[in-house]
Scaffold this motif. Structure first.
Motif, PDB file in Angstrom:
ATOM      1  N   UNK A 158       0.710  -1.249   0.077  1.00  0.00           N
ATOM      2  CA  UNK A 158       0.125   0.038   0.055  1.00  0.00           C
ATOM      3  C   UNK A 158       1.039   1.227   0.082  1.00  0.00           C
ATOM      4  N   UNK A 159       1.938   0.967   0.790  1.00  0.00           N
ATOM      5  CA  UNK A 159       2.803   2.379   1.008  1.00  0.00           C
ATOM      6  C   UNK A 159       3.582   2.437  -0.503  1.00  0.00           C
ATOM      7  N   UNK A 160       4.049   1.604  -1.062  1.00  0.00           N
ATOM      8  CA  UNK A 160       4.745   1.686  -2.502  1.00  0.00           C
ATOM      9  C   UNK A 160       3.691   1.998  -3.394  1.00  0.00           C
ATOM     10  N   UNK A 161       2.425   1.552  -3.442  1.00  0.00           N
ATOM     11  CA  UNK A 161       1.587   2.301  -4.454  1.00  0.00           C
ATOM     12  C   UNK A 161       1.352   3.636  -4.324  1.00  0.00           C
ATOM     13  N   UNK A 162       1.035   4.059  -2.968  1.00  0.00           N
ATOM     14  CA  UNK A 162       0.727   5.339  -2.716  1.00  0.00           C
ATOM     15  C   UNK A 162       1.797   6.379  -3.232  1.00  0.00           C
ATOM     16  N   UNK A 163       2.921   5.826  -2.466  1.00  0.00           N
ATOM     17  CA  UNK A 163       4.123   6.531  -2.892  1.00  0.00           C
ATOM     18  C   UNK A 163       4.477   6.968  -4.386  1.00  0.00           C
ATOM     19  N   UNK A 164       4.152   5.643  -5.157  1.00  0.00           N
ATOM     20  CA  UNK A 164       4.562   5.682  -6.639  1.00  0.00           C
ATOM     21  C   UNK A 164       3.506   6.706  -7.279  1.00  0.00           C
ATOM     22  N   UNK A 165       2.071   6.676  -7.030  1.00  0.00           N
ATOM     23  CA  UNK A 165       1.209   7.880  -7.296  1.00  0.00           C
ATOM     24  C   UNK A 165       1.513   9.139  -6.968  1.00  0.00           C
ATOM     25  N   UNK A 166       2.230   9.267  -5.757  1.00  0.00           N
ATOM     26  CA  UNK A 166       2.434  10.567  -5.365  1.00  0.00           C
ATOM     27  C   UNK A 166       3.594  10.973  -6.167  1.00  0.00           C
ATOM     28  N   UNK A 167       4.445  10.268  -6.329  1.00  0.00           N
ATOM     29  CA  UNK A 167       5.816  10.303  -7.437  1.00  0.00           C
ATOM     30  C   UNK A 167       5.335  11.209  -8.740  1.00  0.00           C
ATOM     31  N   UNK A 168       4.449  10.166  -9.202  1.00  0.00           N
ATOM     32  CA  UNK A 168       3.990  10.545 -10.530  1.00  0.00           C
ATOM     33  C   UNK A 168       3.122  11.833 -10.632  1.00  0.00           C
ATOM     34  N   UNK A 222      -2.274   8.316 -15.195  1.00  0.00           N
ATOM     35  CA  UNK A 222      -1.495   7.116 -14.457  1.00  0.00           C
ATOM     36  C   UNK A 222      -1.627   7.134 -13.266  1.00  0.00           C
ATOM     37  N   UNK A 223      -1.565   8.058 -12.400  1.00  0.00           N
ATOM     38  CA  UNK A 223      -1.774   8.303 -11.056  1.00  0.00           C
ATOM     39  C   UNK A 223      -3.268   7.995 -10.699  1.00  0.00           C
ATOM     40  N   UNK A 224      -4.298   8.503 -11.586  1.00  0.00           N
ATOM     41  CA  UNK A 224      -5.621   8.257 -11.067  1.00  0.00           C
ATOM     42  C   UNK A 224      -5.800   6.707 -11.407  1.00  0.00           C
ATOM     43  N   UNK A 225      -5.225   6.016 -12.418  1.00  0.00           N
ATOM     44  CA  UNK A 225      -5.560   4.556 -12.604  1.00  0.00           C
ATOM     45  C   UNK A 225      -4.934   3.943 -11.384  1.00  0.00           C
ATOM     46  N   UNK A 226      -3.688   4.495 -10.483  1.00  0.00           N
ATOM     47  CA  UNK A 226      -3.244   3.655  -9.454  1.00  0.00           C
ATOM     48  C   UNK A 226      -4.189   3.755  -8.238  1.00  0.00           C
ATOM     49  N   UNK A 272      -7.676   2.180  -4.703  1.00  0.00           N
ATOM     50  CA  UNK A 272      -6.963   2.061  -3.561  1.00  0.00           C
ATOM     51  C   UNK A 272      -7.801   1.536  -2.418  1.00  0.00           C
ATOM     52  N   UNK A 273      -7.289   0.195  -2.139  1.00  0.00           N
ATOM     53  CA  UNK A 273      -8.267  -0.623  -1.053  1.00  0.00           C
ATOM     54  C   UNK A 273      -8.438   0.138   0.388  1.00  0.00           C
ATOM     55  N   UNK A 274      -7.725   0.950   0.852  1.00  0.00           N
ATOM     56  CA  UNK A 274      -7.777   1.265   2.082  1.00  0.00           C
ATOM     57  C   UNK A 274      -8.436   2.531   2.251  1.00  0.00           C
ATOM     58  N   UNK A 275      -9.950   2.337   2.635  1.00  0.00           N
ATOM     59  CA  UNK A 275     -10.833   3.487   2.530  1.00  0.00           C
ATOM     60  C   UNK A 275     -11.150   3.760   4.087  1.00  0.00           C
ATOM     61  N   UNK A 276     -12.150   4.529   4.408  1.00  0.00           N
ATOM     62  CA  UNK A 276     -12.621   4.613   5.935  1.00  0.00           C
ATOM     63  C   UNK A 276     -12.881   3.385   6.677  1.00  0.00           C
TER      64      UNK A 276
END
Length: 448
Positions: free
Chosen positions: A231-241, A421-425, A429-433
């Motif tokens: 989850x962290x890697x996925x969020x970090x990649x989207x943040x980077x892009x 690309x960031x929107x697609x990632x 995202x599985x971590x919701x409220x």
């Protein structure tokens, strides 16, 4: 375990230093290179090389600063220590001697960025510590980033207010404002806001339980193990892009206004101000919307809005300031979501990291977050400027259609692709409220 949620007053006190920290942003990144290289006679080539070396060193210190704040179990002491060092560096860098050499620039810039890192990384992690509530985290990050935007607007307004002042006087004034405001706001922060990490058990991480292992080995192990947090890697990649998608227009903004739209400096300054004011005004809307639906979906909606606005850029023509102003309003509003929501999502990911890996690594997570943001901005400049230079945009190439096409591609088209690309990632995202509340309940029943 994180302490109970704090009130809005605590969130307000926590956000105040962000305003002071943002005031020197424009001078440090925009004004100082030309000030040292041209006004003070150091030379553009030497100035650029020194600042590049300092930024590389600065980027490498982020993970260490985050790990230290986790390992010691303290945020407050590092924030205060970093603020003092940054204040010294700001004065040295912004108020140099009459003929500063390369050594002065390197030392003063290094001190400033080291202090900035020691302040900023634990400060970001501290915000995640303050509350475990899904909605309140959005409030905390939105107040912090909104305060930062206000600081940027203040910094941009100072040269307008100080009419006919020299560049040296403008930069000196900004330095004094930053130091005074920083001293007041950081003192309020230290007195009024509890250090939620400073309690038994919070600082314990998986790496601190390795008896006999050196600090260096523990630090390296902490970084390596983060790769398992998908989850962290996925969020970090989207943040980077998305950071690269935002950095490219930021780097090209003055060039686009000057060479494509052919507008004057006063109009350029007004458009920049409009952009940041729109970001500030939109933050409450994004916070409200994030309270109704998942934060990651709201962030995606904001990115879709930015993509839609950028799609109209190729249709602009010289002198079309009104059309570009509308684009600035919508992209600026999307910036408000970019600043307020992803760090709140990152705080939720920190809960997952603590639950899944039995580790309290908030500082390290936000250090990598901060480092990624710096890398995105560096890449934006490294991609955009050499390409536009190759097309000769600033050397008469602005009359060449190929140079202008390249400018539009980098300013608007490439960001559209990156944001898509960031929107697609992030859309699924599985971590919701619901999941975050369940994780918090399980963490509440656990003792490290």
């Amino acid at each position: 375990m994180p302490q109970p949620d704090r009130g809005r007053k605590t969130a307000f006190y926590y956000a105040l230093p962000a305003m002071a920290a943002a005031v020197p942003t424009i001078p440090a990144y925009v004004l100082l290179p030309s000030y040292y290289g041209d006004d003070l006679g150091l030379g553009l080539a030497l100035t650029g090389a020194i600042l590049l070396a300092v930024r590389i060193i600065d980027m490498l210190t982020d993970p260490l600063a985050g790990w230290l704040s986790d390992y010691t179990g303290r945020r407050k002491i590092w924030v205060g220590f970093g603020a003092v060092i940054a204040g010294i560096g700001i004065w040295m860098l912004f108020v140099p001697p009459d003929q500063p050499g390369g050594g002065h620039l390197f030392v003063s810039a290094s001190i400033l960025f080291l202090g900035w890192t020691l302040f900023q990384v634990p400060y970001l992690a501290w915000g995640a510590d303050l509350s475990g509530d899904y909605r309140e985290r959005t409030l905390i990050t939105s107040l912090r980033e909104g305060a930062g935007l206000i600081g940027i607007v203040i910094a941009g307004a100072i040269p307008v207010v100080m009419m006919n002042a020299s560049r040296a006087d403008e930069i000196r004034t900004l330095a004094m404002m930053t130091i005074v405001a920083g001293a007041v706001f950081v003192t309020i922060l230290i007195i009024k806001v509890p250090d939620s990490a400073a309690r038994p058990g919070h600082g314990r991480t998986a790496d601190t339980q390795q008896g006999g292992v050196s600090l260096r080995a523990r630090f390296a192990q902490s970084l390596r193990s983060l790769r398992q947090n998908r989850l962290f890697v996925r969020l970090l990649a989207a943040w980077m892009i998305n950071g690269l998608a935002g950095g490219l227009p930021a780097v090209c903004f003055p060039l686009f206004v000057r060479y494509y739209l052919k507008l004057d400096t006063d109009t350029e300054n007004a458009l920049i101000l409009l952009y940041f004011v729109a970001a500030i005004a939109a933050i409450p809307f994004w916070v409200f919307l994030a309270g109704k639906i998942s934060k990651h979906r709201v962030w995606c909606v904001a990115m879709i809005m930015a993509v839609s606005a950028f799609a109209f850029v190729p249709f602009l023509s010289a002198g079309d300031w009104a059309g570009f102003a509308v684009i600035c309003v919508f992209t600026g509003a999307a910036l408000g979501a970019d600043l307020a929501l992803p760090p709140a999502i990152q705080a939720d990911v920190d809960d997952w990291d603590r639950y899944r890996f039995h580790a309290s690594r908030t500082g390290v997570l936000f250090a990598l977050w901060n480092m990624t943001n710096k890398l995105a901005m560096a890449l934006a400049a490294g991609i955009a400027l050499p390409i536009l230079g190759a097309f000769g945009l600033t050397n008469g190439g602005n009359e060449n259609s190929a140079a202008l096409i390249a400018l539009v591609m980098i300013y608007a088209v490439l960001p559209i692709v990156l944001k898509a690309g960031a929107i697609g990632m992030m859309w699924r995202f599985p971590l919701d409220r619901v999941h975050q509340v369940a994780i918090r309940r399980r963490l509440a029943r656990r003792t490290f």
